[in-house]
Every structure is written in C-alpha cells, then in structure tokens.
Design an enzyme around this catalytic site. Structure first.
Site, PDB file in Angstrom:
ATOM      1  N   HIS A   1       1.020  -1.217   0.058  1.00 35.58           N
ATOM      2  CA  HIS A   1      -0.137  -0.108   0.072  1.00 35.58           C
ATOM      3  C   HIS A   1       1.006   1.314  -0.134  1.00 35.58           C
ATOM      4  O   HIS A   1       2.106   1.059  -0.155  1.00 35.58           O
ATOM      5  CB  HIS A   1      -0.826  -0.018   1.131  1.00 35.58           C
ATOM      6  CG  HIS A   1      -0.129   0.006   2.692  1.00 35.58           C
ATOM      7  ND1 HIS A   1       0.472   0.991   2.806  1.00 35.58           N
ATOM      8  CD2 HIS A   1      -0.377  -1.058   3.307  1.00 35.58           C
ATOM      9  CE1 HIS A   1       0.698   0.798   4.330  1.00 35.58           C
ATOM     10  NE2 HIS A   1       0.346  -0.617   4.572  1.00 35.58           N
TER      11      HIS A   1
ATOM     12  N   CYS B   1       2.768  -4.723   6.707  1.00 34.60           N
ATOM     13  CA  CYS B   1       2.632  -4.701   5.049  1.00 34.60           C
ATOM     14  C   CYS B   1       3.907  -4.513   4.608  1.00 34.60           C
ATOM     15  O   CYS B   1       5.166  -4.153   5.242  1.00 34.60           O
ATOM     16  CB  CYS B   1       1.485  -3.833   4.903  1.00 34.60           C
ATOM     17  SG  CYS B   1      -0.113  -4.370   5.651  1.00 34.60           S
TER      18      CYS B   1
END
Length: 310
Positions: free
Chosen positions: A123, A131
């Site tokens: 992202h 992440c």
C-alpha cells in the site's frame, strides 16, 4: 470517499513510452518481484513480440515490518515472503493508505504450516505494520499498471516476495540463518524466472513449493509430490551457485584462520618481549626491578652539565 477516482488515474505518457520501449503494452501480463533486504519492488511486463518478461521499473520500498524471514502468525508484525497470485478481488481502491492490493497471505504454502495473518497489503502512505509500504506516487503507478493488466484480459499476476536477491553472495552471507532451507526452496522459483524470463507456475506438495509441475489438478499441500523433472538449465545453475557459495565460505574460513594466526603470533611476541625485559629487571634488582623500559625509537636526551654553584 464519494467522488474519489484515484484508482482510475490513467497511466502517464512517460509510462506509455517506457512500456513501448520494452516492447510491451498496458494490457500485457505483468509480474512483481519484491526484495526485502534491498528494499526494492520490480514491475515486469510481458513482451508483445517474444512472450518473455522485461523489467519495466524498479520502485523503492518505503518500509516493511520485521526481519528477513516469513510471517508466522497474526500480530507478529512480520511481512510475508513467498509466491502469491494477485487477482482483481485483492485490489483495494478505497484503502486508508491511498491505494493497496492484498498479497493473498496466507497462501496454500502458508496454510500448510498453520500460519495466520490478515490484510497483509502492498500500500501507500510509507508506513508499515506487517505490510509493504510504498510512496503514494509509487503505489498509484503500480496500481494503474495492475488495473490495465486486468483490463487486458489477464485474470491475475504473480507476486514474488523474497528476502534478498538470490545470489551466491547473499546465500553465503546468510548460510547459517534458520530460514535457509525455506529460502533455497524460494530460490528455485527465482532461478527459473532468471533463466526463462517467464513466471514459473507454482504449487505446493509435501509442504514445499514446487514449480512447473505437470499435473492435471492442484496438488495436495501436505501430500506426496509427483515426479519432479527439473530442467537441465536449472540443475546447472543450482550446482554452479552451490560451488560459488562453497568457495565464498572457504575463502572466509581461510581469511579468519589467517587473522587468528596473526593475532596469536603478535600476542606471543609481546609476551616474549615482556618476559625478556622483566628478566633483566629481576637480575639487577632494586626498586626498578621488573619494570620494562618503553621502546620509543627516539634517541635519549643529552644530559645538561652540572651547574657550578661555587
């Protein structure tokens, strides 16, 4: 988020030119490779003419969580490693981190080991809690490339997440790491792409990744593997890299042995010198017995004449 159209921003003219420069087009198939240690994300696109993949662009990974190695469980703040298949359903145009796509963790391999975790994304926003975070500008471009790939009729693209570039030097530098067996398994898929420049078809059996296996149906992740026929090129590359790793480690062992020997010889000389001068002091006795003179290499000062006080 009403009226937000950030997921539909068209590719720039610069990107169209880059695609044309490698003989590809927006609708062609793509592949993404990520390297933790180097903090790099590569986008590869298929050549319209040859069918092989060519590197389109490399992006810097702003941040990822944890250390080198796979993710094991929910909440361990570790970013995953492995081979993943990204479908349109994994794309998130309304991410709180600008734009995102889900890695698909846990995949078939991860589930075979009981690994847990959710919403492991690539992202924007340059901030990570398990992440892989990119800049907003970077994820916008990557997202648009994926969108155009799906529009071109491709049902998915492959995501390879690797601890580092799988070179002999990096394997040797991490040879005693607890995850080395897992990384060597990943290296087979990495090597196949390096050799063929096409994404290897992956599956899982005996709780390990297998690549380009001829099978009529998906394999049982925990079941026995079929006969695996590795290509001659893969076998040759694997053997050549193993020889390189062995030579690197042997060279390091030799260098370390020489360093230790030099240090031991220096210590022995120092002990002998100290013992020699200590022996001289004990022979002459007195208050200076046992004191070792300092060897400066400078000439002693010339004594001044006595003052005549008569």
């Amino acid at each position: 988020m009403s009226g937000d159209n950030r997921h539909n921003v068209p590719l720039s003219s610069t990107m169209h030119a880059a695609l044309k420069g490698i003989g590809s087009a927006p609708g062609e198939a793509m592949l993404i490779r990520m390297f933790k240690q180097e903090r790099q994300l590569e986008v590869w696109k298929r050549s319209t003419a040859t069918g092989q993949y060519r590197l389109l662009k490399t992006y810097e990974i702003c941040a990822y969580s944890g250390d080198l190695g796979p993710k094991f469980r929910e909440g361990d703040r570790q970013s995953p490693e492995g081979f993943y298949t990204i479908t349109p359903g994994l794309m998130n145009p309304r991410s709180n981190y600008h734009l995102a796509f889900n890695t698909g963790f846990p995949n078939k391999f991860d589930r075979a080991y009981g690994r847990t975790g959710s919403d492991l994304m690539v992202h924007g926003d340059c901030s990570s809690r398990g992440c892989y975070a990119m800049t907003d500008e970077g994820i916008s471009e990557i997202y648009a490339l994926a969108r155009e790939t799906f529009k071109g009729g491709n049902p998915s693209f492959q995501l390879q997440i690797l601890p580092f570039r799988m070179t002999a030097q990096n394997i040797a530098a991490n040879h005693d790491n607890q995850h080395m067996a897992f990384w060597k398994n990943l290296k087979e898929g990495y090597d196949l792409f390096e050799i063929n420049r096409t994404p290897p078809v992956w599956d899982v059996c005996e709780r390990q990744y297998v690549f380009n296996v001829a099978a009529n149906a998906p394999l049982n992740a925990a079941g026995p593997c079929p006969s695996l026929n590795r290509s001659a090129a893969l076998v040759a590359k694997t053997q050549a890299d193993e020889v390189k790793v062995a030579n690197i480690l042997a060279g390091r062992d030799k260098a370390e042995a020489e360093r230790v020997a030099i240090a031991q010889r220096g210590e022995a000389v120092s002990t002998a010198v100290n013992g020699f001068f200590g022996g001289i002091g004990s022979i002459f006795g007195g208050k200076d017995a046992g004191i070792v003179p300092v060897m400066t290499g400078k000439a002693p000062p010339i004594p001044m004449p006595r003052l005549n006080r008569g």
